[in-house]
Design a protein around this motif. Structure first.
Motif, PDB file in Angstrom:
ATOM      1  N   UNK A 100      49.832  13.220 -43.107  1.00  0.00           N
ATOM      2  CA  UNK A 100      49.084  14.388 -43.557  1.00  0.00           C
ATOM      3  C   UNK A 100      48.932  15.372 -42.403  1.00  0.00           C
ATOM      4  N   UNK A 101      49.357  16.600 -42.615  1.00  0.00           N
ATOM      5  CA  UNK A 101      49.348  17.604 -41.569  1.00  0.00           C
ATOM      6  C   UNK A 101      48.297  18.671 -41.866  1.00  0.00           C
ATOM      7  N   UNK A 102      48.716  19.863 -42.210  1.00  0.00           N
ATOM      8  CA  UNK A 102      47.762  20.955 -42.423  1.00  0.00           C
ATOM      9  C   UNK A 102      47.081  20.848 -43.784  1.00  0.00           C
ATOM     10  N   UNK A 103      45.947  21.552 -43.907  1.00  0.00           N
ATOM     11  CA  UNK A 103      45.186  21.487 -45.154  1.00  0.00           C
ATOM     12  C   UNK A 103      44.492  22.804 -45.430  1.00  0.00           C
ATOM     13  N   UNK A 104      44.238  23.045 -46.705  1.00  0.00           N
ATOM     14  CA  UNK A 104      43.367  24.128 -47.171  1.00  0.00           C
ATOM     15  C   UNK A 104      42.295  23.467 -48.024  1.00  0.00           C
ATOM     16  N   UNK A 105      41.048  23.760 -47.729  1.00  0.00           N
ATOM     17  CA  UNK A 105      39.926  23.159 -48.453  1.00  0.00           C
ATOM     18  C   UNK A 105      38.932  24.274 -48.733  1.00  0.00           C
ATOM     19  N   UNK A 106      38.750  24.618 -50.020  1.00  0.00           N
ATOM     20  CA  UNK A 106      37.899  25.754 -50.347  1.00  0.00           C
ATOM     21  C   UNK A 106      37.296  25.596 -51.737  1.00  0.00           C
ATOM     22  N   UNK A 107      36.207  26.311 -52.002  1.00  0.00           N
ATOM     23  CA  UNK A 107      35.606  26.258 -53.341  1.00  0.00           C
ATOM     24  C   UNK A 107      36.542  26.869 -54.385  1.00  0.00           C
ATOM     25  N   UNK A 108      36.463  26.338 -55.596  1.00  0.00           N
ATOM     26  CA  UNK A 108      37.296  26.869 -56.684  1.00  0.00           C
ATOM     27  C   UNK A 108      36.662  26.529 -58.024  1.00  0.00           C
ATOM     28  N   UNK A 109      36.472  27.525 -58.846  1.00  0.00           N
ATOM     29  CA  UNK A 109      36.004  27.295 -60.206  1.00  0.00           C
ATOM     30  C   UNK A 109      37.214  27.238 -61.138  1.00  0.00           C
ATOM     31  N   UNK A 110      37.157  26.361 -62.143  1.00  0.00           N
ATOM     32  CA  UNK A 110      38.289  26.153 -63.042  1.00  0.00           C
ATOM     33  C   UNK A 110      38.191  26.985 -64.316  1.00  0.00           C
ATOM     34  N   UNK A 111      37.434  28.069 -64.273  1.00  0.00           N
ATOM     35  CA  UNK A 111      37.161  28.829 -65.497  1.00  0.00           C
ATOM     36  C   UNK A 111      38.405  29.461 -66.098  1.00  0.00           C
ATOM     37  N   UNK A 112      39.279  30.055 -65.278  1.00  0.00           N
ATOM     38  CA  UNK A 112      40.430  30.817 -65.767  1.00  0.00           C
ATOM     39  C   UNK A 112      41.715  30.140 -65.300  1.00  0.00           C
ATOM     40  N   UNK A 113      42.461  29.466 -66.194  1.00  0.00           N
ATOM     41  CA  UNK A 113      43.664  28.740 -65.774  1.00  0.00           C
ATOM     42  C   UNK A 113      44.675  29.600 -65.027  1.00  0.00           C
ATOM     43  N   UNK A 114      44.933  30.811 -65.505  1.00  0.00           N
ATOM     44  CA  UNK A 114      45.919  31.674 -64.843  1.00  0.00           C
ATOM     45  C   UNK A 114      45.472  32.030 -63.434  1.00  0.00           C
TER      46      UNK A 114
END
Length: 347
Positions: A100-114
């Motif tokens: 496992x190398x680099x990562x992105x970790x951030x908040x995300x709401x699943x409201x809008x699939x697109x």
């Protein structure tokens, strides 16, 4: 890299023998694969031309010319593993050795699939940073159709019903995409530990399970296996978001909201005992945010419930442990959805 051209049973066997080792001779590859030395050389030629395999020095002489050792080139290709969770997006970049190398970790709401597809694609581009990407694996809440890459009636997220996540993300990223339930993905990140049949239980914003039966990930006919949280354990229990009453998930989440982690752990243990008696699994792995917040509590209480509910725990001993990859289990396993077939492993 032309990934489809490199796939094939014998090629996968050879690559699998190289993965995780510093240097392997052609003779060792032939012995380990059951192929002739000539066949091994024929397979290695395009792998070396593609930059996947390189020389790793010379081995000790056994009386003749020192053997040329070969190694897998980890940086020849990468996979992005995505954990698409309720409220959080985690993307890992993994090399061919599974590191496992680099990562992105951030908040995300699943409201809008697109909109979610666009955010995931942007995160993948950031973590890949121009490196050769073989594909993207996504672990997300189910139910879903793994073969088609289409989500179905995800609890609490009706807008995702029928959404073609795999096709949408593949069109946006331009690389192959694999989609599976988060619990199934996490199983692929877990070292087998000598177990042939095990269960991974994930408790976070929901409750689910991934199953390994007789050494293979078991999805069921429609990827519906492992809907662990929606077993009814109390006929007149509280209403679950799935529409039924008394689901194990609803009871566990209620206990967590009340701040009673031991009660939630005991409920998980009762459900796990049902699985152990039904499927005779020989290992239990626990993961998810709720478990990782108090791992000792969950291991202790689940193990205690198993000891209490299994008729002969000395004969049917089932160890309980926390997922080795911790909070990265789903994302790391999602990357293996891409890499495993390259090395002859089922994904």
């Amino acid at each position: 890299m032309n990934l489809p051209a490199l796939r094939g049973h014998n090629t996968a066997v050879v690559l699998g023998l190289l993965r995780g080792r510093e240097g392997v001779s052609r003779g060792e590859i032939a012995a380990g694969s059951g192929l002739t030395p000539q066949a091994v050389s024929k397979i290695l030629a395009p792998l070396r031309a593609a930059g996947l395999v390189a020389e790793a020095g010379r081995g000790e002489s056994t009386g003749g010319k020192p053997r040329t050792l070969l190694r897998l080139v980890p940086e020849a290709g990468y996979a992005a593993g995505v954990h698409l969770d309720r409220g959080r997006l985690l993307v890992l970049l993994v090399d061919l050795m599974g590191r496992r190398l680099d990562r992105v970790d951030e908040p995300l709401e699943l409201a809008d699939p697109a909109a979610v597809v666009e955010r995931v694609a942007q995160a993948v581009e950031r973590v890949a940073a121009g490196r050769p990407l073989l594909g993207v694996g996504v672990g997300c809440p189910g139910p879903l159709d793994h073969a088609a890459g289409v989500l179905h009636r995800v609890t609490g997220l009706p807008q995702w019903d029928g959404f073609p996540l795999r096709a949408g993300l593949a069109a946006r990223t331009g690389v192959p995409v694999a989609v599976d339930k988060d619990t199934n993905a996490a199983v692929l990140a877990e070292p087998p530990g000598g177990s042939r049949s095990s269960v991974y239980v994930h408790l976070g914003s929901g409750l689910g399970a991934g199953l390994v039966l007789d050494g293979a990930l078991y999805r069921g006919a429609r990827t519906n296996a492992g809907e662990f949280g929606h077993q009814t354990v109390q006929l007149d229990g509280p209403r679950c978001e799935c529409g039924n009453r008394g689901c194990l998930e609803a009871l566990c989440l209620a206990a967590l909201r009340a701040g009673d982690a031991p009660a939630a752990a005991r409920l998980v243990g009762a459900g796990v005992a049902n699985l152990v008696r039904l499927l005779d699994v020989d290992r239990v792995v626990l993961g998810g945010a709720a478990v990782l917040a108090e791992p000792a509590v969950f291991v202790r209480e689940v193990a205690a419930e198993l000891a209490e509910r299994i008729p002969d725990p000395a004969w049917q001993a089932v160890p309980v442990a926390v997922a080795a990859a911790g909070e990265q289990a789903v994302a790391a396993g999602a990357a293996e959805l891409v890499l495993a077939p390259l090395f002859g492993r089922e994904s």
